[in-house]
Write a protein that holds these residues in place. Structure first.
Motif, PDB file in Angstrom:
ATOM      1  N   ASN A   2       0.819  -1.205   0.000  1.00 38.32           N
ATOM      2  CA  ASN A   2       0.000   0.000   0.000  1.00 38.32           C
ATOM      3  C   ASN A   2       0.861   1.267   0.000  1.00 38.32           C
ATOM      4  O   ASN A   2       2.093   1.220   0.049  1.00 38.32           O
ATOM      5  CB  ASN A   2      -0.972   0.000   1.184  1.00 38.32           C
ATOM      6  N   LYS A   3       0.176   2.429  -0.014  1.00 35.99           N
ATOM      7  CA  LYS A   3       0.872   3.715  -0.139  1.00 35.99           C
ATOM      8  C   LYS A   3       1.780   3.986   1.056  1.00 35.99           C
ATOM      9  O   LYS A   3       2.910   4.481   0.906  1.00 35.99           O
ATOM     10  CB  LYS A   3      -0.169   4.830  -0.279  1.00 35.99           C
ATOM     11  N   GLN A   4       1.298   3.667   2.257  1.00 34.45           N
ATOM     12  CA  GLN A   4       2.095   3.890   3.460  1.00 34.45           C
ATOM     13  C   GLN A   4       3.354   3.022   3.467  1.00 34.45           C
ATOM     14  O   GLN A   4       4.441   3.489   3.826  1.00 34.45           O
ATOM     15  CB  GLN A   4       1.245   3.589   4.710  1.00 34.45           C
ATOM     16  N   GLU A   5       3.217   1.780   3.048  1.00 31.02           N
ATOM     17  CA  GLU A   5       4.373   0.882   2.993  1.00 31.02           C
ATOM     18  C   GLU A   5       5.408   1.371   1.983  1.00 31.02           C
ATOM     19  O   GLU A   5       6.623   1.260   2.213  1.00 31.02           O
ATOM     20  CB  GLU A   5       3.910  -0.534   2.645  1.00 31.02           C
ATOM     21  N   LYS A   6       4.938   1.925   0.870  1.00 27.46           N
ATOM     22  CA  LYS A   6       5.859   2.479  -0.124  1.00 27.46           C
ATOM     23  C   LYS A   6       6.633   3.669   0.440  1.00 27.46           C
ATOM     24  O   LYS A   6       7.823   3.837   0.164  1.00 27.46           O
ATOM     25  CB  LYS A   6       5.097   2.888  -1.380  1.00 27.46           C
ATOM     26  N   LYS A   7       5.950   4.509   1.222  1.00 31.66           N
ATOM     27  CA  LYS A   7       6.617   5.664   1.837  1.00 31.66           C
ATOM     28  C   LYS A   7       7.687   5.212   2.830  1.00 31.66           C
ATOM     29  O   LYS A   7       8.793   5.764   2.855  1.00 31.66           O
ATOM     30  CB  LYS A   7       5.585   6.548   2.549  1.00 31.66           C
ATOM     31  N   ILE A   8       7.349   4.208   3.627  1.00 32.64           N
ATOM     32  CA  ILE A   8       8.321   3.685   4.600  1.00 32.64           C
ATOM     33  C   ILE A   8       9.551   3.144   3.871  1.00 32.64           C
ATOM     34  O   ILE A   8      10.695   3.427   4.238  1.00 32.64           O
ATOM     35  CB  ILE A   8       7.691   2.578   5.473  1.00 32.64           C
ATOM     36  N   LEU A   9       9.303   2.361   2.818  1.00 34.28           N
ATOM     37  CA  LEU A   9      10.409   1.757   2.065  1.00 34.28           C
ATOM     38  C   LEU A   9      11.275   2.828   1.406  1.00 34.28           C
ATOM     39  O   LEU A   9      12.507   2.730   1.406  1.00 34.28           O
ATOM     40  CB  LEU A   9       9.863   0.798   1.011  1.00 34.28           C
ATOM     41  N   PHE A  10      10.632   3.860   0.862  1.00 35.45           N
ATOM     42  CA  PHE A  10      11.392   4.941   0.223  1.00 35.45           C
ATOM     43  C   PHE A  10      12.299   5.640   1.231  1.00 35.45           C
ATOM     44  O   PHE A  10      13.480   5.882   0.958  1.00 35.45           O
ATOM     45  CB  PHE A  10      10.437   5.956  -0.406  1.00 35.45           C
ATOM     46  N   VAL A  11      11.761   5.954   2.402  1.00 35.11           N
ATOM     47  CA  VAL A  11      12.529   6.671   3.416  1.00 35.11           C
ATOM     48  C   VAL A  11      13.701   5.828   3.907  1.00 35.11           C
ATOM     49  O   VAL A  11      14.841   6.300   3.991  1.00 35.11           O
ATOM     50  CB  VAL A  11      11.625   7.085   4.602  1.00 35.11           C
ATOM     51  N   LEU A  12      13.441   4.567   4.246  1.00 32.97           N
ATOM     52  CA  LEU A  12      14.505   3.698   4.760  1.00 32.97           C
ATOM     53  C   LEU A  12      15.560   3.421   3.684  1.00 32.97           C
ATOM     54  O   LEU A  12      16.761   3.350   3.986  1.00 32.97           O
ATOM     55  CB  LEU A  12      13.906   2.381   5.264  1.00 32.97           C
ATOM     56  N   SER A  13      15.122   3.275   2.432  1.00 35.30           N
ATOM     57  CA  SER A  13      16.069   3.043   1.341  1.00 35.30           C
ATOM     58  C   SER A  13      16.931   4.276   1.099  1.00 35.30           C
ATOM     59  O   SER A  13      18.151   4.167   0.897  1.00 35.30           O
ATOM     60  CB  SER A  13      15.323   2.673   0.061  1.00 35.30           C
ATOM     61  N   ALA A  14      16.308   5.451   1.107  1.00 38.98           N
ATOM     62  CA  ALA A  14      17.058   6.697   0.921  1.00 38.98           C
ATOM     63  C   ALA A  14      18.070   6.889   2.043  1.00 38.98           C
ATOM     64  O   ALA A  14      19.205   7.333   1.814  1.00 38.98           O
ATOM     65  CB  ALA A  14      16.095   7.878   0.855  1.00 38.98           C
ATOM     66  N   MET A  15      17.682   6.538   3.250  1.00 37.45           N
ATOM     67  CA  MET A  15      18.581   6.643   4.397  1.00 37.45           C
ATOM     68  C   MET A  15      19.778   5.712   4.237  1.00 37.45           C
ATOM     69  O   MET A  15      20.935   6.122   4.449  1.00 37.45           O
ATOM     70  CB  MET A  15      17.809   6.309   5.677  1.00 37.45           C
ATOM     71  N   SER A  16      19.535   4.475   3.838  1.00 30.98           N
ATOM     72  CA  SER A  16      20.621   3.515   3.629  1.00 30.98           C
ATOM     73  C   SER A  16      21.552   3.969   2.505  1.00 30.98           C
ATOM     74  O   SER A  16      22.779   3.854   2.607  1.00 30.98           O
ATOM     75  CB  SER A  16      20.050   2.131   3.302  1.00 30.98           C
ATOM     76  N   PHE A  17      20.954   4.497   1.439  1.00 28.48           N
ATOM     77  CA  PHE A  17      21.738   4.991   0.306  1.00 28.48           C
ATOM     78  C   PHE A  17      22.679   6.118   0.741  1.00 28.48           C
ATOM     79  O   PHE A  17      23.875   6.101   0.420  1.00 28.48           O
ATOM     80  CB  PHE A  17      20.800   5.487  -0.794  1.00 28.48           C
ATOM     81  N   ILE A  18      22.146   7.090   1.482  1.00 26.93           N
ATOM     82  CA  ILE A  18      22.940   8.252   1.902  1.00 26.93           C
ATOM     83  C   ILE A  18      24.084   7.830   2.816  1.00 26.93           C
ATOM     84  O   ILE A  18      25.222   8.304   2.675  1.00 26.93           O
ATOM     85  CB  ILE A  18      22.041   9.288   2.603  1.00 26.93           C
TER      86      ILE A  18
END
Length: 374
Positions: A2-18
């Motif tokens: 769902n939309k909320q799960e996508k937001k969580i994944l985006f944030v955690l992925s962006a954090m790991s990337f940085i």
């Protein structure tokens, strides 16, 4: 998903990337740091820019994960990112070598976000989607590292290493805000007691072990063994152990941890030898600059970005054991070929894709195996 799960994944992925981007951007900056801050220091002392970070990372990962269980994962995640963000923002202003080392040690706390991120995903996603999400998150390690080498080198060559920190600092604070906004709250386990004696013993055990490796001093190995034995004794008799030894008696938990050690080693050992091969002059090197070297190893990251989520999806249909065997086989073949046949850039790219694909599969499956075995 769902939309909320996508937001969580985006944030955690962006954090790991940085976080991985920042660590990788230090590799091309090391010669410049040596020249600008203290040209008289030895390469062993210079290596503490990397070692100091890894030392704190090794200690902070289990500690922050345990604190996340007790006080809530989002709270501990926010605290670790706040410490990381301020240490990153201050690093670009340093003109004294020891100050940079101290800040690098504090940046190691940021590595504690990785176990917290995997735990947040496992608790907030349907089981069918966990593998895919873990695959995306895992691929960010390699992608962030590759872009860190390329972009870090571009900034170093055109400005200096301090600007590499200045450019990335705003993104770290943006990630902090997004974590606060989108990562769901959790209360933690109020009656979970913290084993401070066990925590201290494992911290000193790791500390002296890394000291021993970096300084080649046998006495540190003895100190490390002493604290690890103390830790095992304490965990055996403690009513609320820091790490339950009973868990390690479960076959899948023990195997997953052993695999994680070798997979993590294989992942981190990839970059330094390849970069040295590509940048060193002479008979053994290609004498490329860091930008070209980063572009050559970029397929390694792109392969993992593609393969890791697929491995997560395949977990729904194929057994973990079969996927682990296949991933381990690809990784092993890739490393063997890369070790003996690296006199051609095309072959290097081909073999690094094999290594990356195997790593991507094995990493996702081992994390998933551990998650559902406990």
């Amino acid at each position: 998903m769902n939309k909320q799960e996508k937001k969580i994944l985006f944030v955690l992925s962006a954090m790991s990337f940085i976080i991985m981007y920042i660590e990788a951007m230090m590799i091309p900056a090391l010669p410049q740091i040596l020249m600008e801050l203290d040209y008289s220091i030895s390469p062993a002392v210079l290596s503490w820019i990397i070692t100091g970070y890894l030392l704190m990372a090794a200690i902070s990962m289990p500690i922050l994960a345990k604190l996340g269980d007790r006080y809530g994962k989002k709270l501990i995640l926010l605290i670790s990112i706040i410490i990381y963000a301020f240490s990153v923002s201050l690093s670009g202003f340093q003109t004294i070598y020891i100050n940079l080392i101290i800040l690098r040690v504090f940046q190691g706390i940021g590595a504690g976000v990785f176990p917290l991120s995997y735990s947040i995903i496992s608790e907030n996603y349907d089981k069918a989607d966990v593998g895919f999400a873990q695959g995306i998150l895992s691929s960010m390690f390699a992608l962030g590292a590759s872009f860190g080498i390329i972009i870090g080198a571009i900034i170093d060559y055109n400005l200096n290493w301090q600007w590499a920190y200045h450019f990335v600092t705003p993104f770290v604070f943006i990630i902090l805000f997004l974590v606060f906004l989108y990562v769901p709250n959790d209360k933690g386990i109020n009656d979970l007691k913290l084993d401070f004696f066990g925590l201290m013993n494992i911290s000193f055990g790791i500390l002296f072990f890394i000291f021993a490796i970096t300084n080649n001093y046998n006495l540190y190995y003895i100190f490390s063994l002493f604290f690890i034995i103390l830790f095992l004794i304490n965990e055996k008799i403690s009513a609320s152990p820091f790490i339950s030894l009973n868990l390690l008696r479960k076959r899948n938990v023990l195997i997953a941890n052993i695999l994680a050690f070798f997979i993590g080693s294989a992942q981190f050992l990839f970059y330094q030898p390849i970069i040295l091969l590509l940048t060193n002059p002479g008979f053994y090197g290609y004498n490329y600059n860091y930008i070209i070297a980063g572009l050559i190893i970029l397929p390694y990251s792109l392969a993992m970005l593609f393969v890791s989520p697929i491995a997560g999806i395949l977990l729904r249909k194929i057994s973990k054991k079969k996927l682990l065997l296949f991933g381990s086989f690809l990784m092993s073949i890739g490393y063997i070929l890369l070790s003996f046949y690296h006199n051609n850039i095309f072959l290097i790219i081909l073999y690094e894709i094999l290594v990356s694909s195997g790593l991507g599969i094995a990493l996702v499956v081992s994390i998933n195996l551990l998650t559902y075995s406990v």
